[in-house]
Write an enzyme that holds these catalytic residues in place. Structure first.
Site, PDB file in Angstrom:
ATOM      1  N   CYS A  85     -47.407 -35.051  56.283  1.00 12.90           N
ATOM      2  CA  CYS A  85     -47.420 -36.411  56.633  1.00 12.90           C
ATOM      3  C   CYS A  85     -46.165 -36.726  57.296  1.00 12.90           C
ATOM      4  O   CYS A  85     -45.961 -37.792  57.882  1.00 12.90           O
ATOM      5  CB  CYS A  85     -47.816 -37.369  55.418  1.00 12.90           C
ATOM      6  SG  CYS A  85     -46.430 -37.595  54.259  1.00 12.90           S
TER       7      CYS A  85
ATOM      8  N   THR B 117     -14.884 -26.647  51.573  1.00 15.82           N
ATOM      9  CA  THR B 117     -14.853 -25.916  50.740  1.00 15.82           C
ATOM     10  C   THR B 117     -13.866 -26.826  49.585  1.00 15.82           C
ATOM     11  O   THR B 117     -13.977 -26.628  48.420  1.00 15.82           O
ATOM     12  CB  THR B 117     -13.636 -24.666  51.054  1.00 15.82           C
ATOM     13  OG1 THR B 117     -12.627 -25.261  51.947  1.00 15.82           O
ATOM     14  CG2 THR B 117     -14.649 -23.708  52.000  1.00 15.82           C
TER      15      THR B 117
ATOM     16  N   CYS C 290     -41.956 -34.124  54.507  1.00 17.39           N
ATOM     17  CA  CYS C 290     -43.403 -33.385  54.218  1.00 17.39           C
ATOM     18  C   CYS C 290     -43.755 -32.811  55.432  1.00 17.39           C
ATOM     19  O   CYS C 290     -43.928 -33.351  56.442  1.00 17.39           O
ATOM     20  CB  CYS C 290     -44.220 -34.510  53.637  1.00 17.39           C
ATOM     21  SG  CYS C 290     -45.779 -34.009  53.454  1.00 17.39           S
TER      22      CYS C 290
ATOM     23  N   ALA D 268     -16.643 -25.183  57.950  1.00 16.45           N
ATOM     24  CA  ALA D 268     -16.559 -24.791  56.484  1.00 16.45           C
ATOM     25  C   ALA D 268     -15.196 -25.416  55.721  1.00 16.45           C
ATOM     26  O   ALA D 268     -15.326 -25.719  54.486  1.00 16.45           O
ATOM     27  CB  ALA D 268     -16.827 -23.429  56.054  1.00 16.45           C
TER      28      ALA D 268
ATOM     29  N   PHE E  41     -18.876 -18.985  53.974  1.00 19.22           N
ATOM     30  CA  PHE E  41     -19.498 -17.676  53.928  1.00 19.22           C
ATOM     31  C   PHE E  41     -18.704 -16.539  53.964  1.00 19.22           C
ATOM     32  O   PHE E  41     -19.002 -15.667  53.226  1.00 19.22           O
ATOM     33  CB  PHE E  41     -20.423 -17.580  55.371  1.00 19.22           C
ATOM     34  CG  PHE E  41     -21.412 -18.311  55.075  1.00 19.22           C
ATOM     35  CD1 PHE E  41     -22.819 -18.173  54.421  1.00 19.22           C
ATOM     36  CD2 PHE E  41     -21.869 -19.811  55.708  1.00 19.22           C
ATOM     37  CE1 PHE E  41     -24.039 -18.893  54.068  1.00 19.22           C
ATOM     38  CE2 PHE E  41     -22.948 -20.482  55.412  1.00 19.22           C
ATOM     39  CZ  PHE E  41     -23.986 -20.150  54.689  1.00 19.22           C
ATOM     40  N   ARG E  42     -17.358 -16.573  54.770  1.00 18.27           N
ATOM     41  CA  ARG E  42     -16.626 -15.579  55.109  1.00 18.27           C
ATOM     42  C   ARG E  42     -15.146 -15.567  54.371  1.00 18.27           C
ATOM     43  O   ARG E  42     -14.555 -14.474  54.399  1.00 18.27           O
ATOM     44  CB  ARG E  42     -16.396 -15.397  56.523  1.00 18.27           C
ATOM     45  CG  ARG E  42     -17.576 -15.114  57.271  1.00 18.27           C
ATOM     46  CD  ARG E  42     -17.558 -15.101  58.895  1.00 18.27           C
ATOM     47  NE  ARG E  42     -18.646 -15.295  59.383  1.00 18.27           N
ATOM     48  CZ  ARG E  42     -19.234 -16.112  59.819  1.00 18.27           C
ATOM     49  NH1 ARG E  42     -18.959 -17.379  59.607  1.00 18.27           N
ATOM     50  NH2 ARG E  42     -20.472 -16.120  60.697  1.00 18.27           N
TER      51      ARG E  42
ATOM     52  N   GLN F 173     -20.545 -28.151  61.999  1.00 21.12           N
ATOM     53  CA  GLN F 173     -21.369 -26.863  61.733  1.00 21.12           C
ATOM     54  C   GLN F 173     -21.927 -26.735  60.391  1.00 21.12           C
ATOM     55  O   GLN F 173     -22.683 -26.026  60.047  1.00 21.12           O
ATOM     56  CB  GLN F 173     -20.656 -25.635  62.091  1.00 21.12           C
ATOM     57  CG  GLN F 173     -19.965 -25.488  63.468  1.00 21.12           C
ATOM     58  CD  GLN F 173     -18.817 -24.295  63.469  1.00 21.12           C
ATOM     59  OE1 GLN F 173     -19.426 -23.265  63.463  1.00 21.12           O
ATOM     60  NE2 GLN F 173     -17.606 -24.587  63.688  1.00 21.12           N
TER      61      GLN F 173
ATOM     62  N   ASP G 197     -24.259 -29.579  55.034  1.00 20.72           N
ATOM     63  CA  ASP G 197     -24.212 -30.040  53.605  1.00 20.72           C
ATOM     64  C   ASP G 197     -24.424 -31.421  53.558  1.00 20.72           C
ATOM     65  O   ASP G 197     -24.569 -31.986  52.547  1.00 20.72           O
ATOM     66  CB  ASP G 197     -22.914 -29.747  53.031  1.00 20.72           C
ATOM     67  CG  ASP G 197     -21.597 -29.984  53.727  1.00 20.72           C
ATOM     68  OD1 ASP G 197     -21.554 -31.178  54.400  1.00 20.72           O
ATOM     69  OD2 ASP G 197     -20.705 -29.163  53.698  1.00 20.72           O
TER      70      ASP G 197
ATOM     71  N   HIS H 207     -26.225 -27.574  63.099  1.00 18.52           N
ATOM     72  CA  HIS H 207     -27.131 -26.323  62.462  1.00 18.52           C
ATOM     73  C   HIS H 207     -28.008 -27.172  61.620  1.00 18.52           C
ATOM     74  O   HIS H 207     -28.437 -26.544  60.717  1.00 18.52           O
ATOM     75  CB  HIS H 207     -26.306 -25.561  61.796  1.00 18.52           C
ATOM     76  CG  HIS H 207     -25.282 -24.676  62.564  1.00 18.52           C
ATOM     77  ND1 HIS H 207     -25.750 -23.896  63.409  1.00 18.52           N
ATOM     78  CD2 HIS H 207     -23.978 -24.346  62.359  1.00 18.52           C
ATOM     79  CE1 HIS H 207     -24.805 -23.298  64.136  1.00 18.52           C
ATOM     80  NE2 HIS H 207     -23.731 -23.683  63.509  1.00 18.52           N
TER      81      HIS H 207
END
Length: 131
Positions: free
Chosen positions: A112, A19, A109, A15, A26-27, A81, A84, A101
């Protein structure tokens, strides 16, 4: 070349690299779960989809530096990890990136299996993007 051996580099990102590009972690102090602890157990997909910085974020200086390492032939593995897709957007090749991840960079799709850039889908939702 150092001592007759070539230098090869493997990088693991998380992360912190994103940032600076405006994507909250997240934390951390401004993290999604810090500010909205109710989302910790079940992440709210509607809140995520409404978070336009994720779709429009641009790679930061660190992302660009990793592209230069790859171009110099020194970066052999870029495990991330993050989902984005900023490493891809910066210009690192799929030959070195391992998205631990998954990634939001592309979508497929369910019928298809056609591949689309997720940012294009999000930009065209109100225009009736082809199904």
């Amino acid at each position: 070349m150092y001592g007759g051996m070539s230098k090869k580099i493997a990088v693991l990102t998380g992360a912190g690299i994103s940032t600076s590009a405006g994507i909250p972690d997240f934390r951390g102090p401004d993290g999604v779960w810090t500010k909205h602890p109710e989302q910790m157990n079940v992440y709210d997909i509607d809140a995520f989809l409404a978070n336009t910085p994720v779709w429009n974020a641009q790679p930061g200086t660190a992302h660009k530096a990793l592209v230069k390492l790859e171009q110099a032939g020194m970066l052999t593995l870029l495990a991330t990890q993050n989902f984005d897709a900023l490493h891809e957007k910066a210009g690192n090749s799929s030959n070195v990136i391992v998205n631990l991840h998954g990634t939001i960079g592309t979508s497929h799709c369910m019928k298809c299996h056609a591949k689309y850039n997720t940012a294009d889908i999000m930009a065209n939702l109100d225009n009736g993007f082809p199904a």
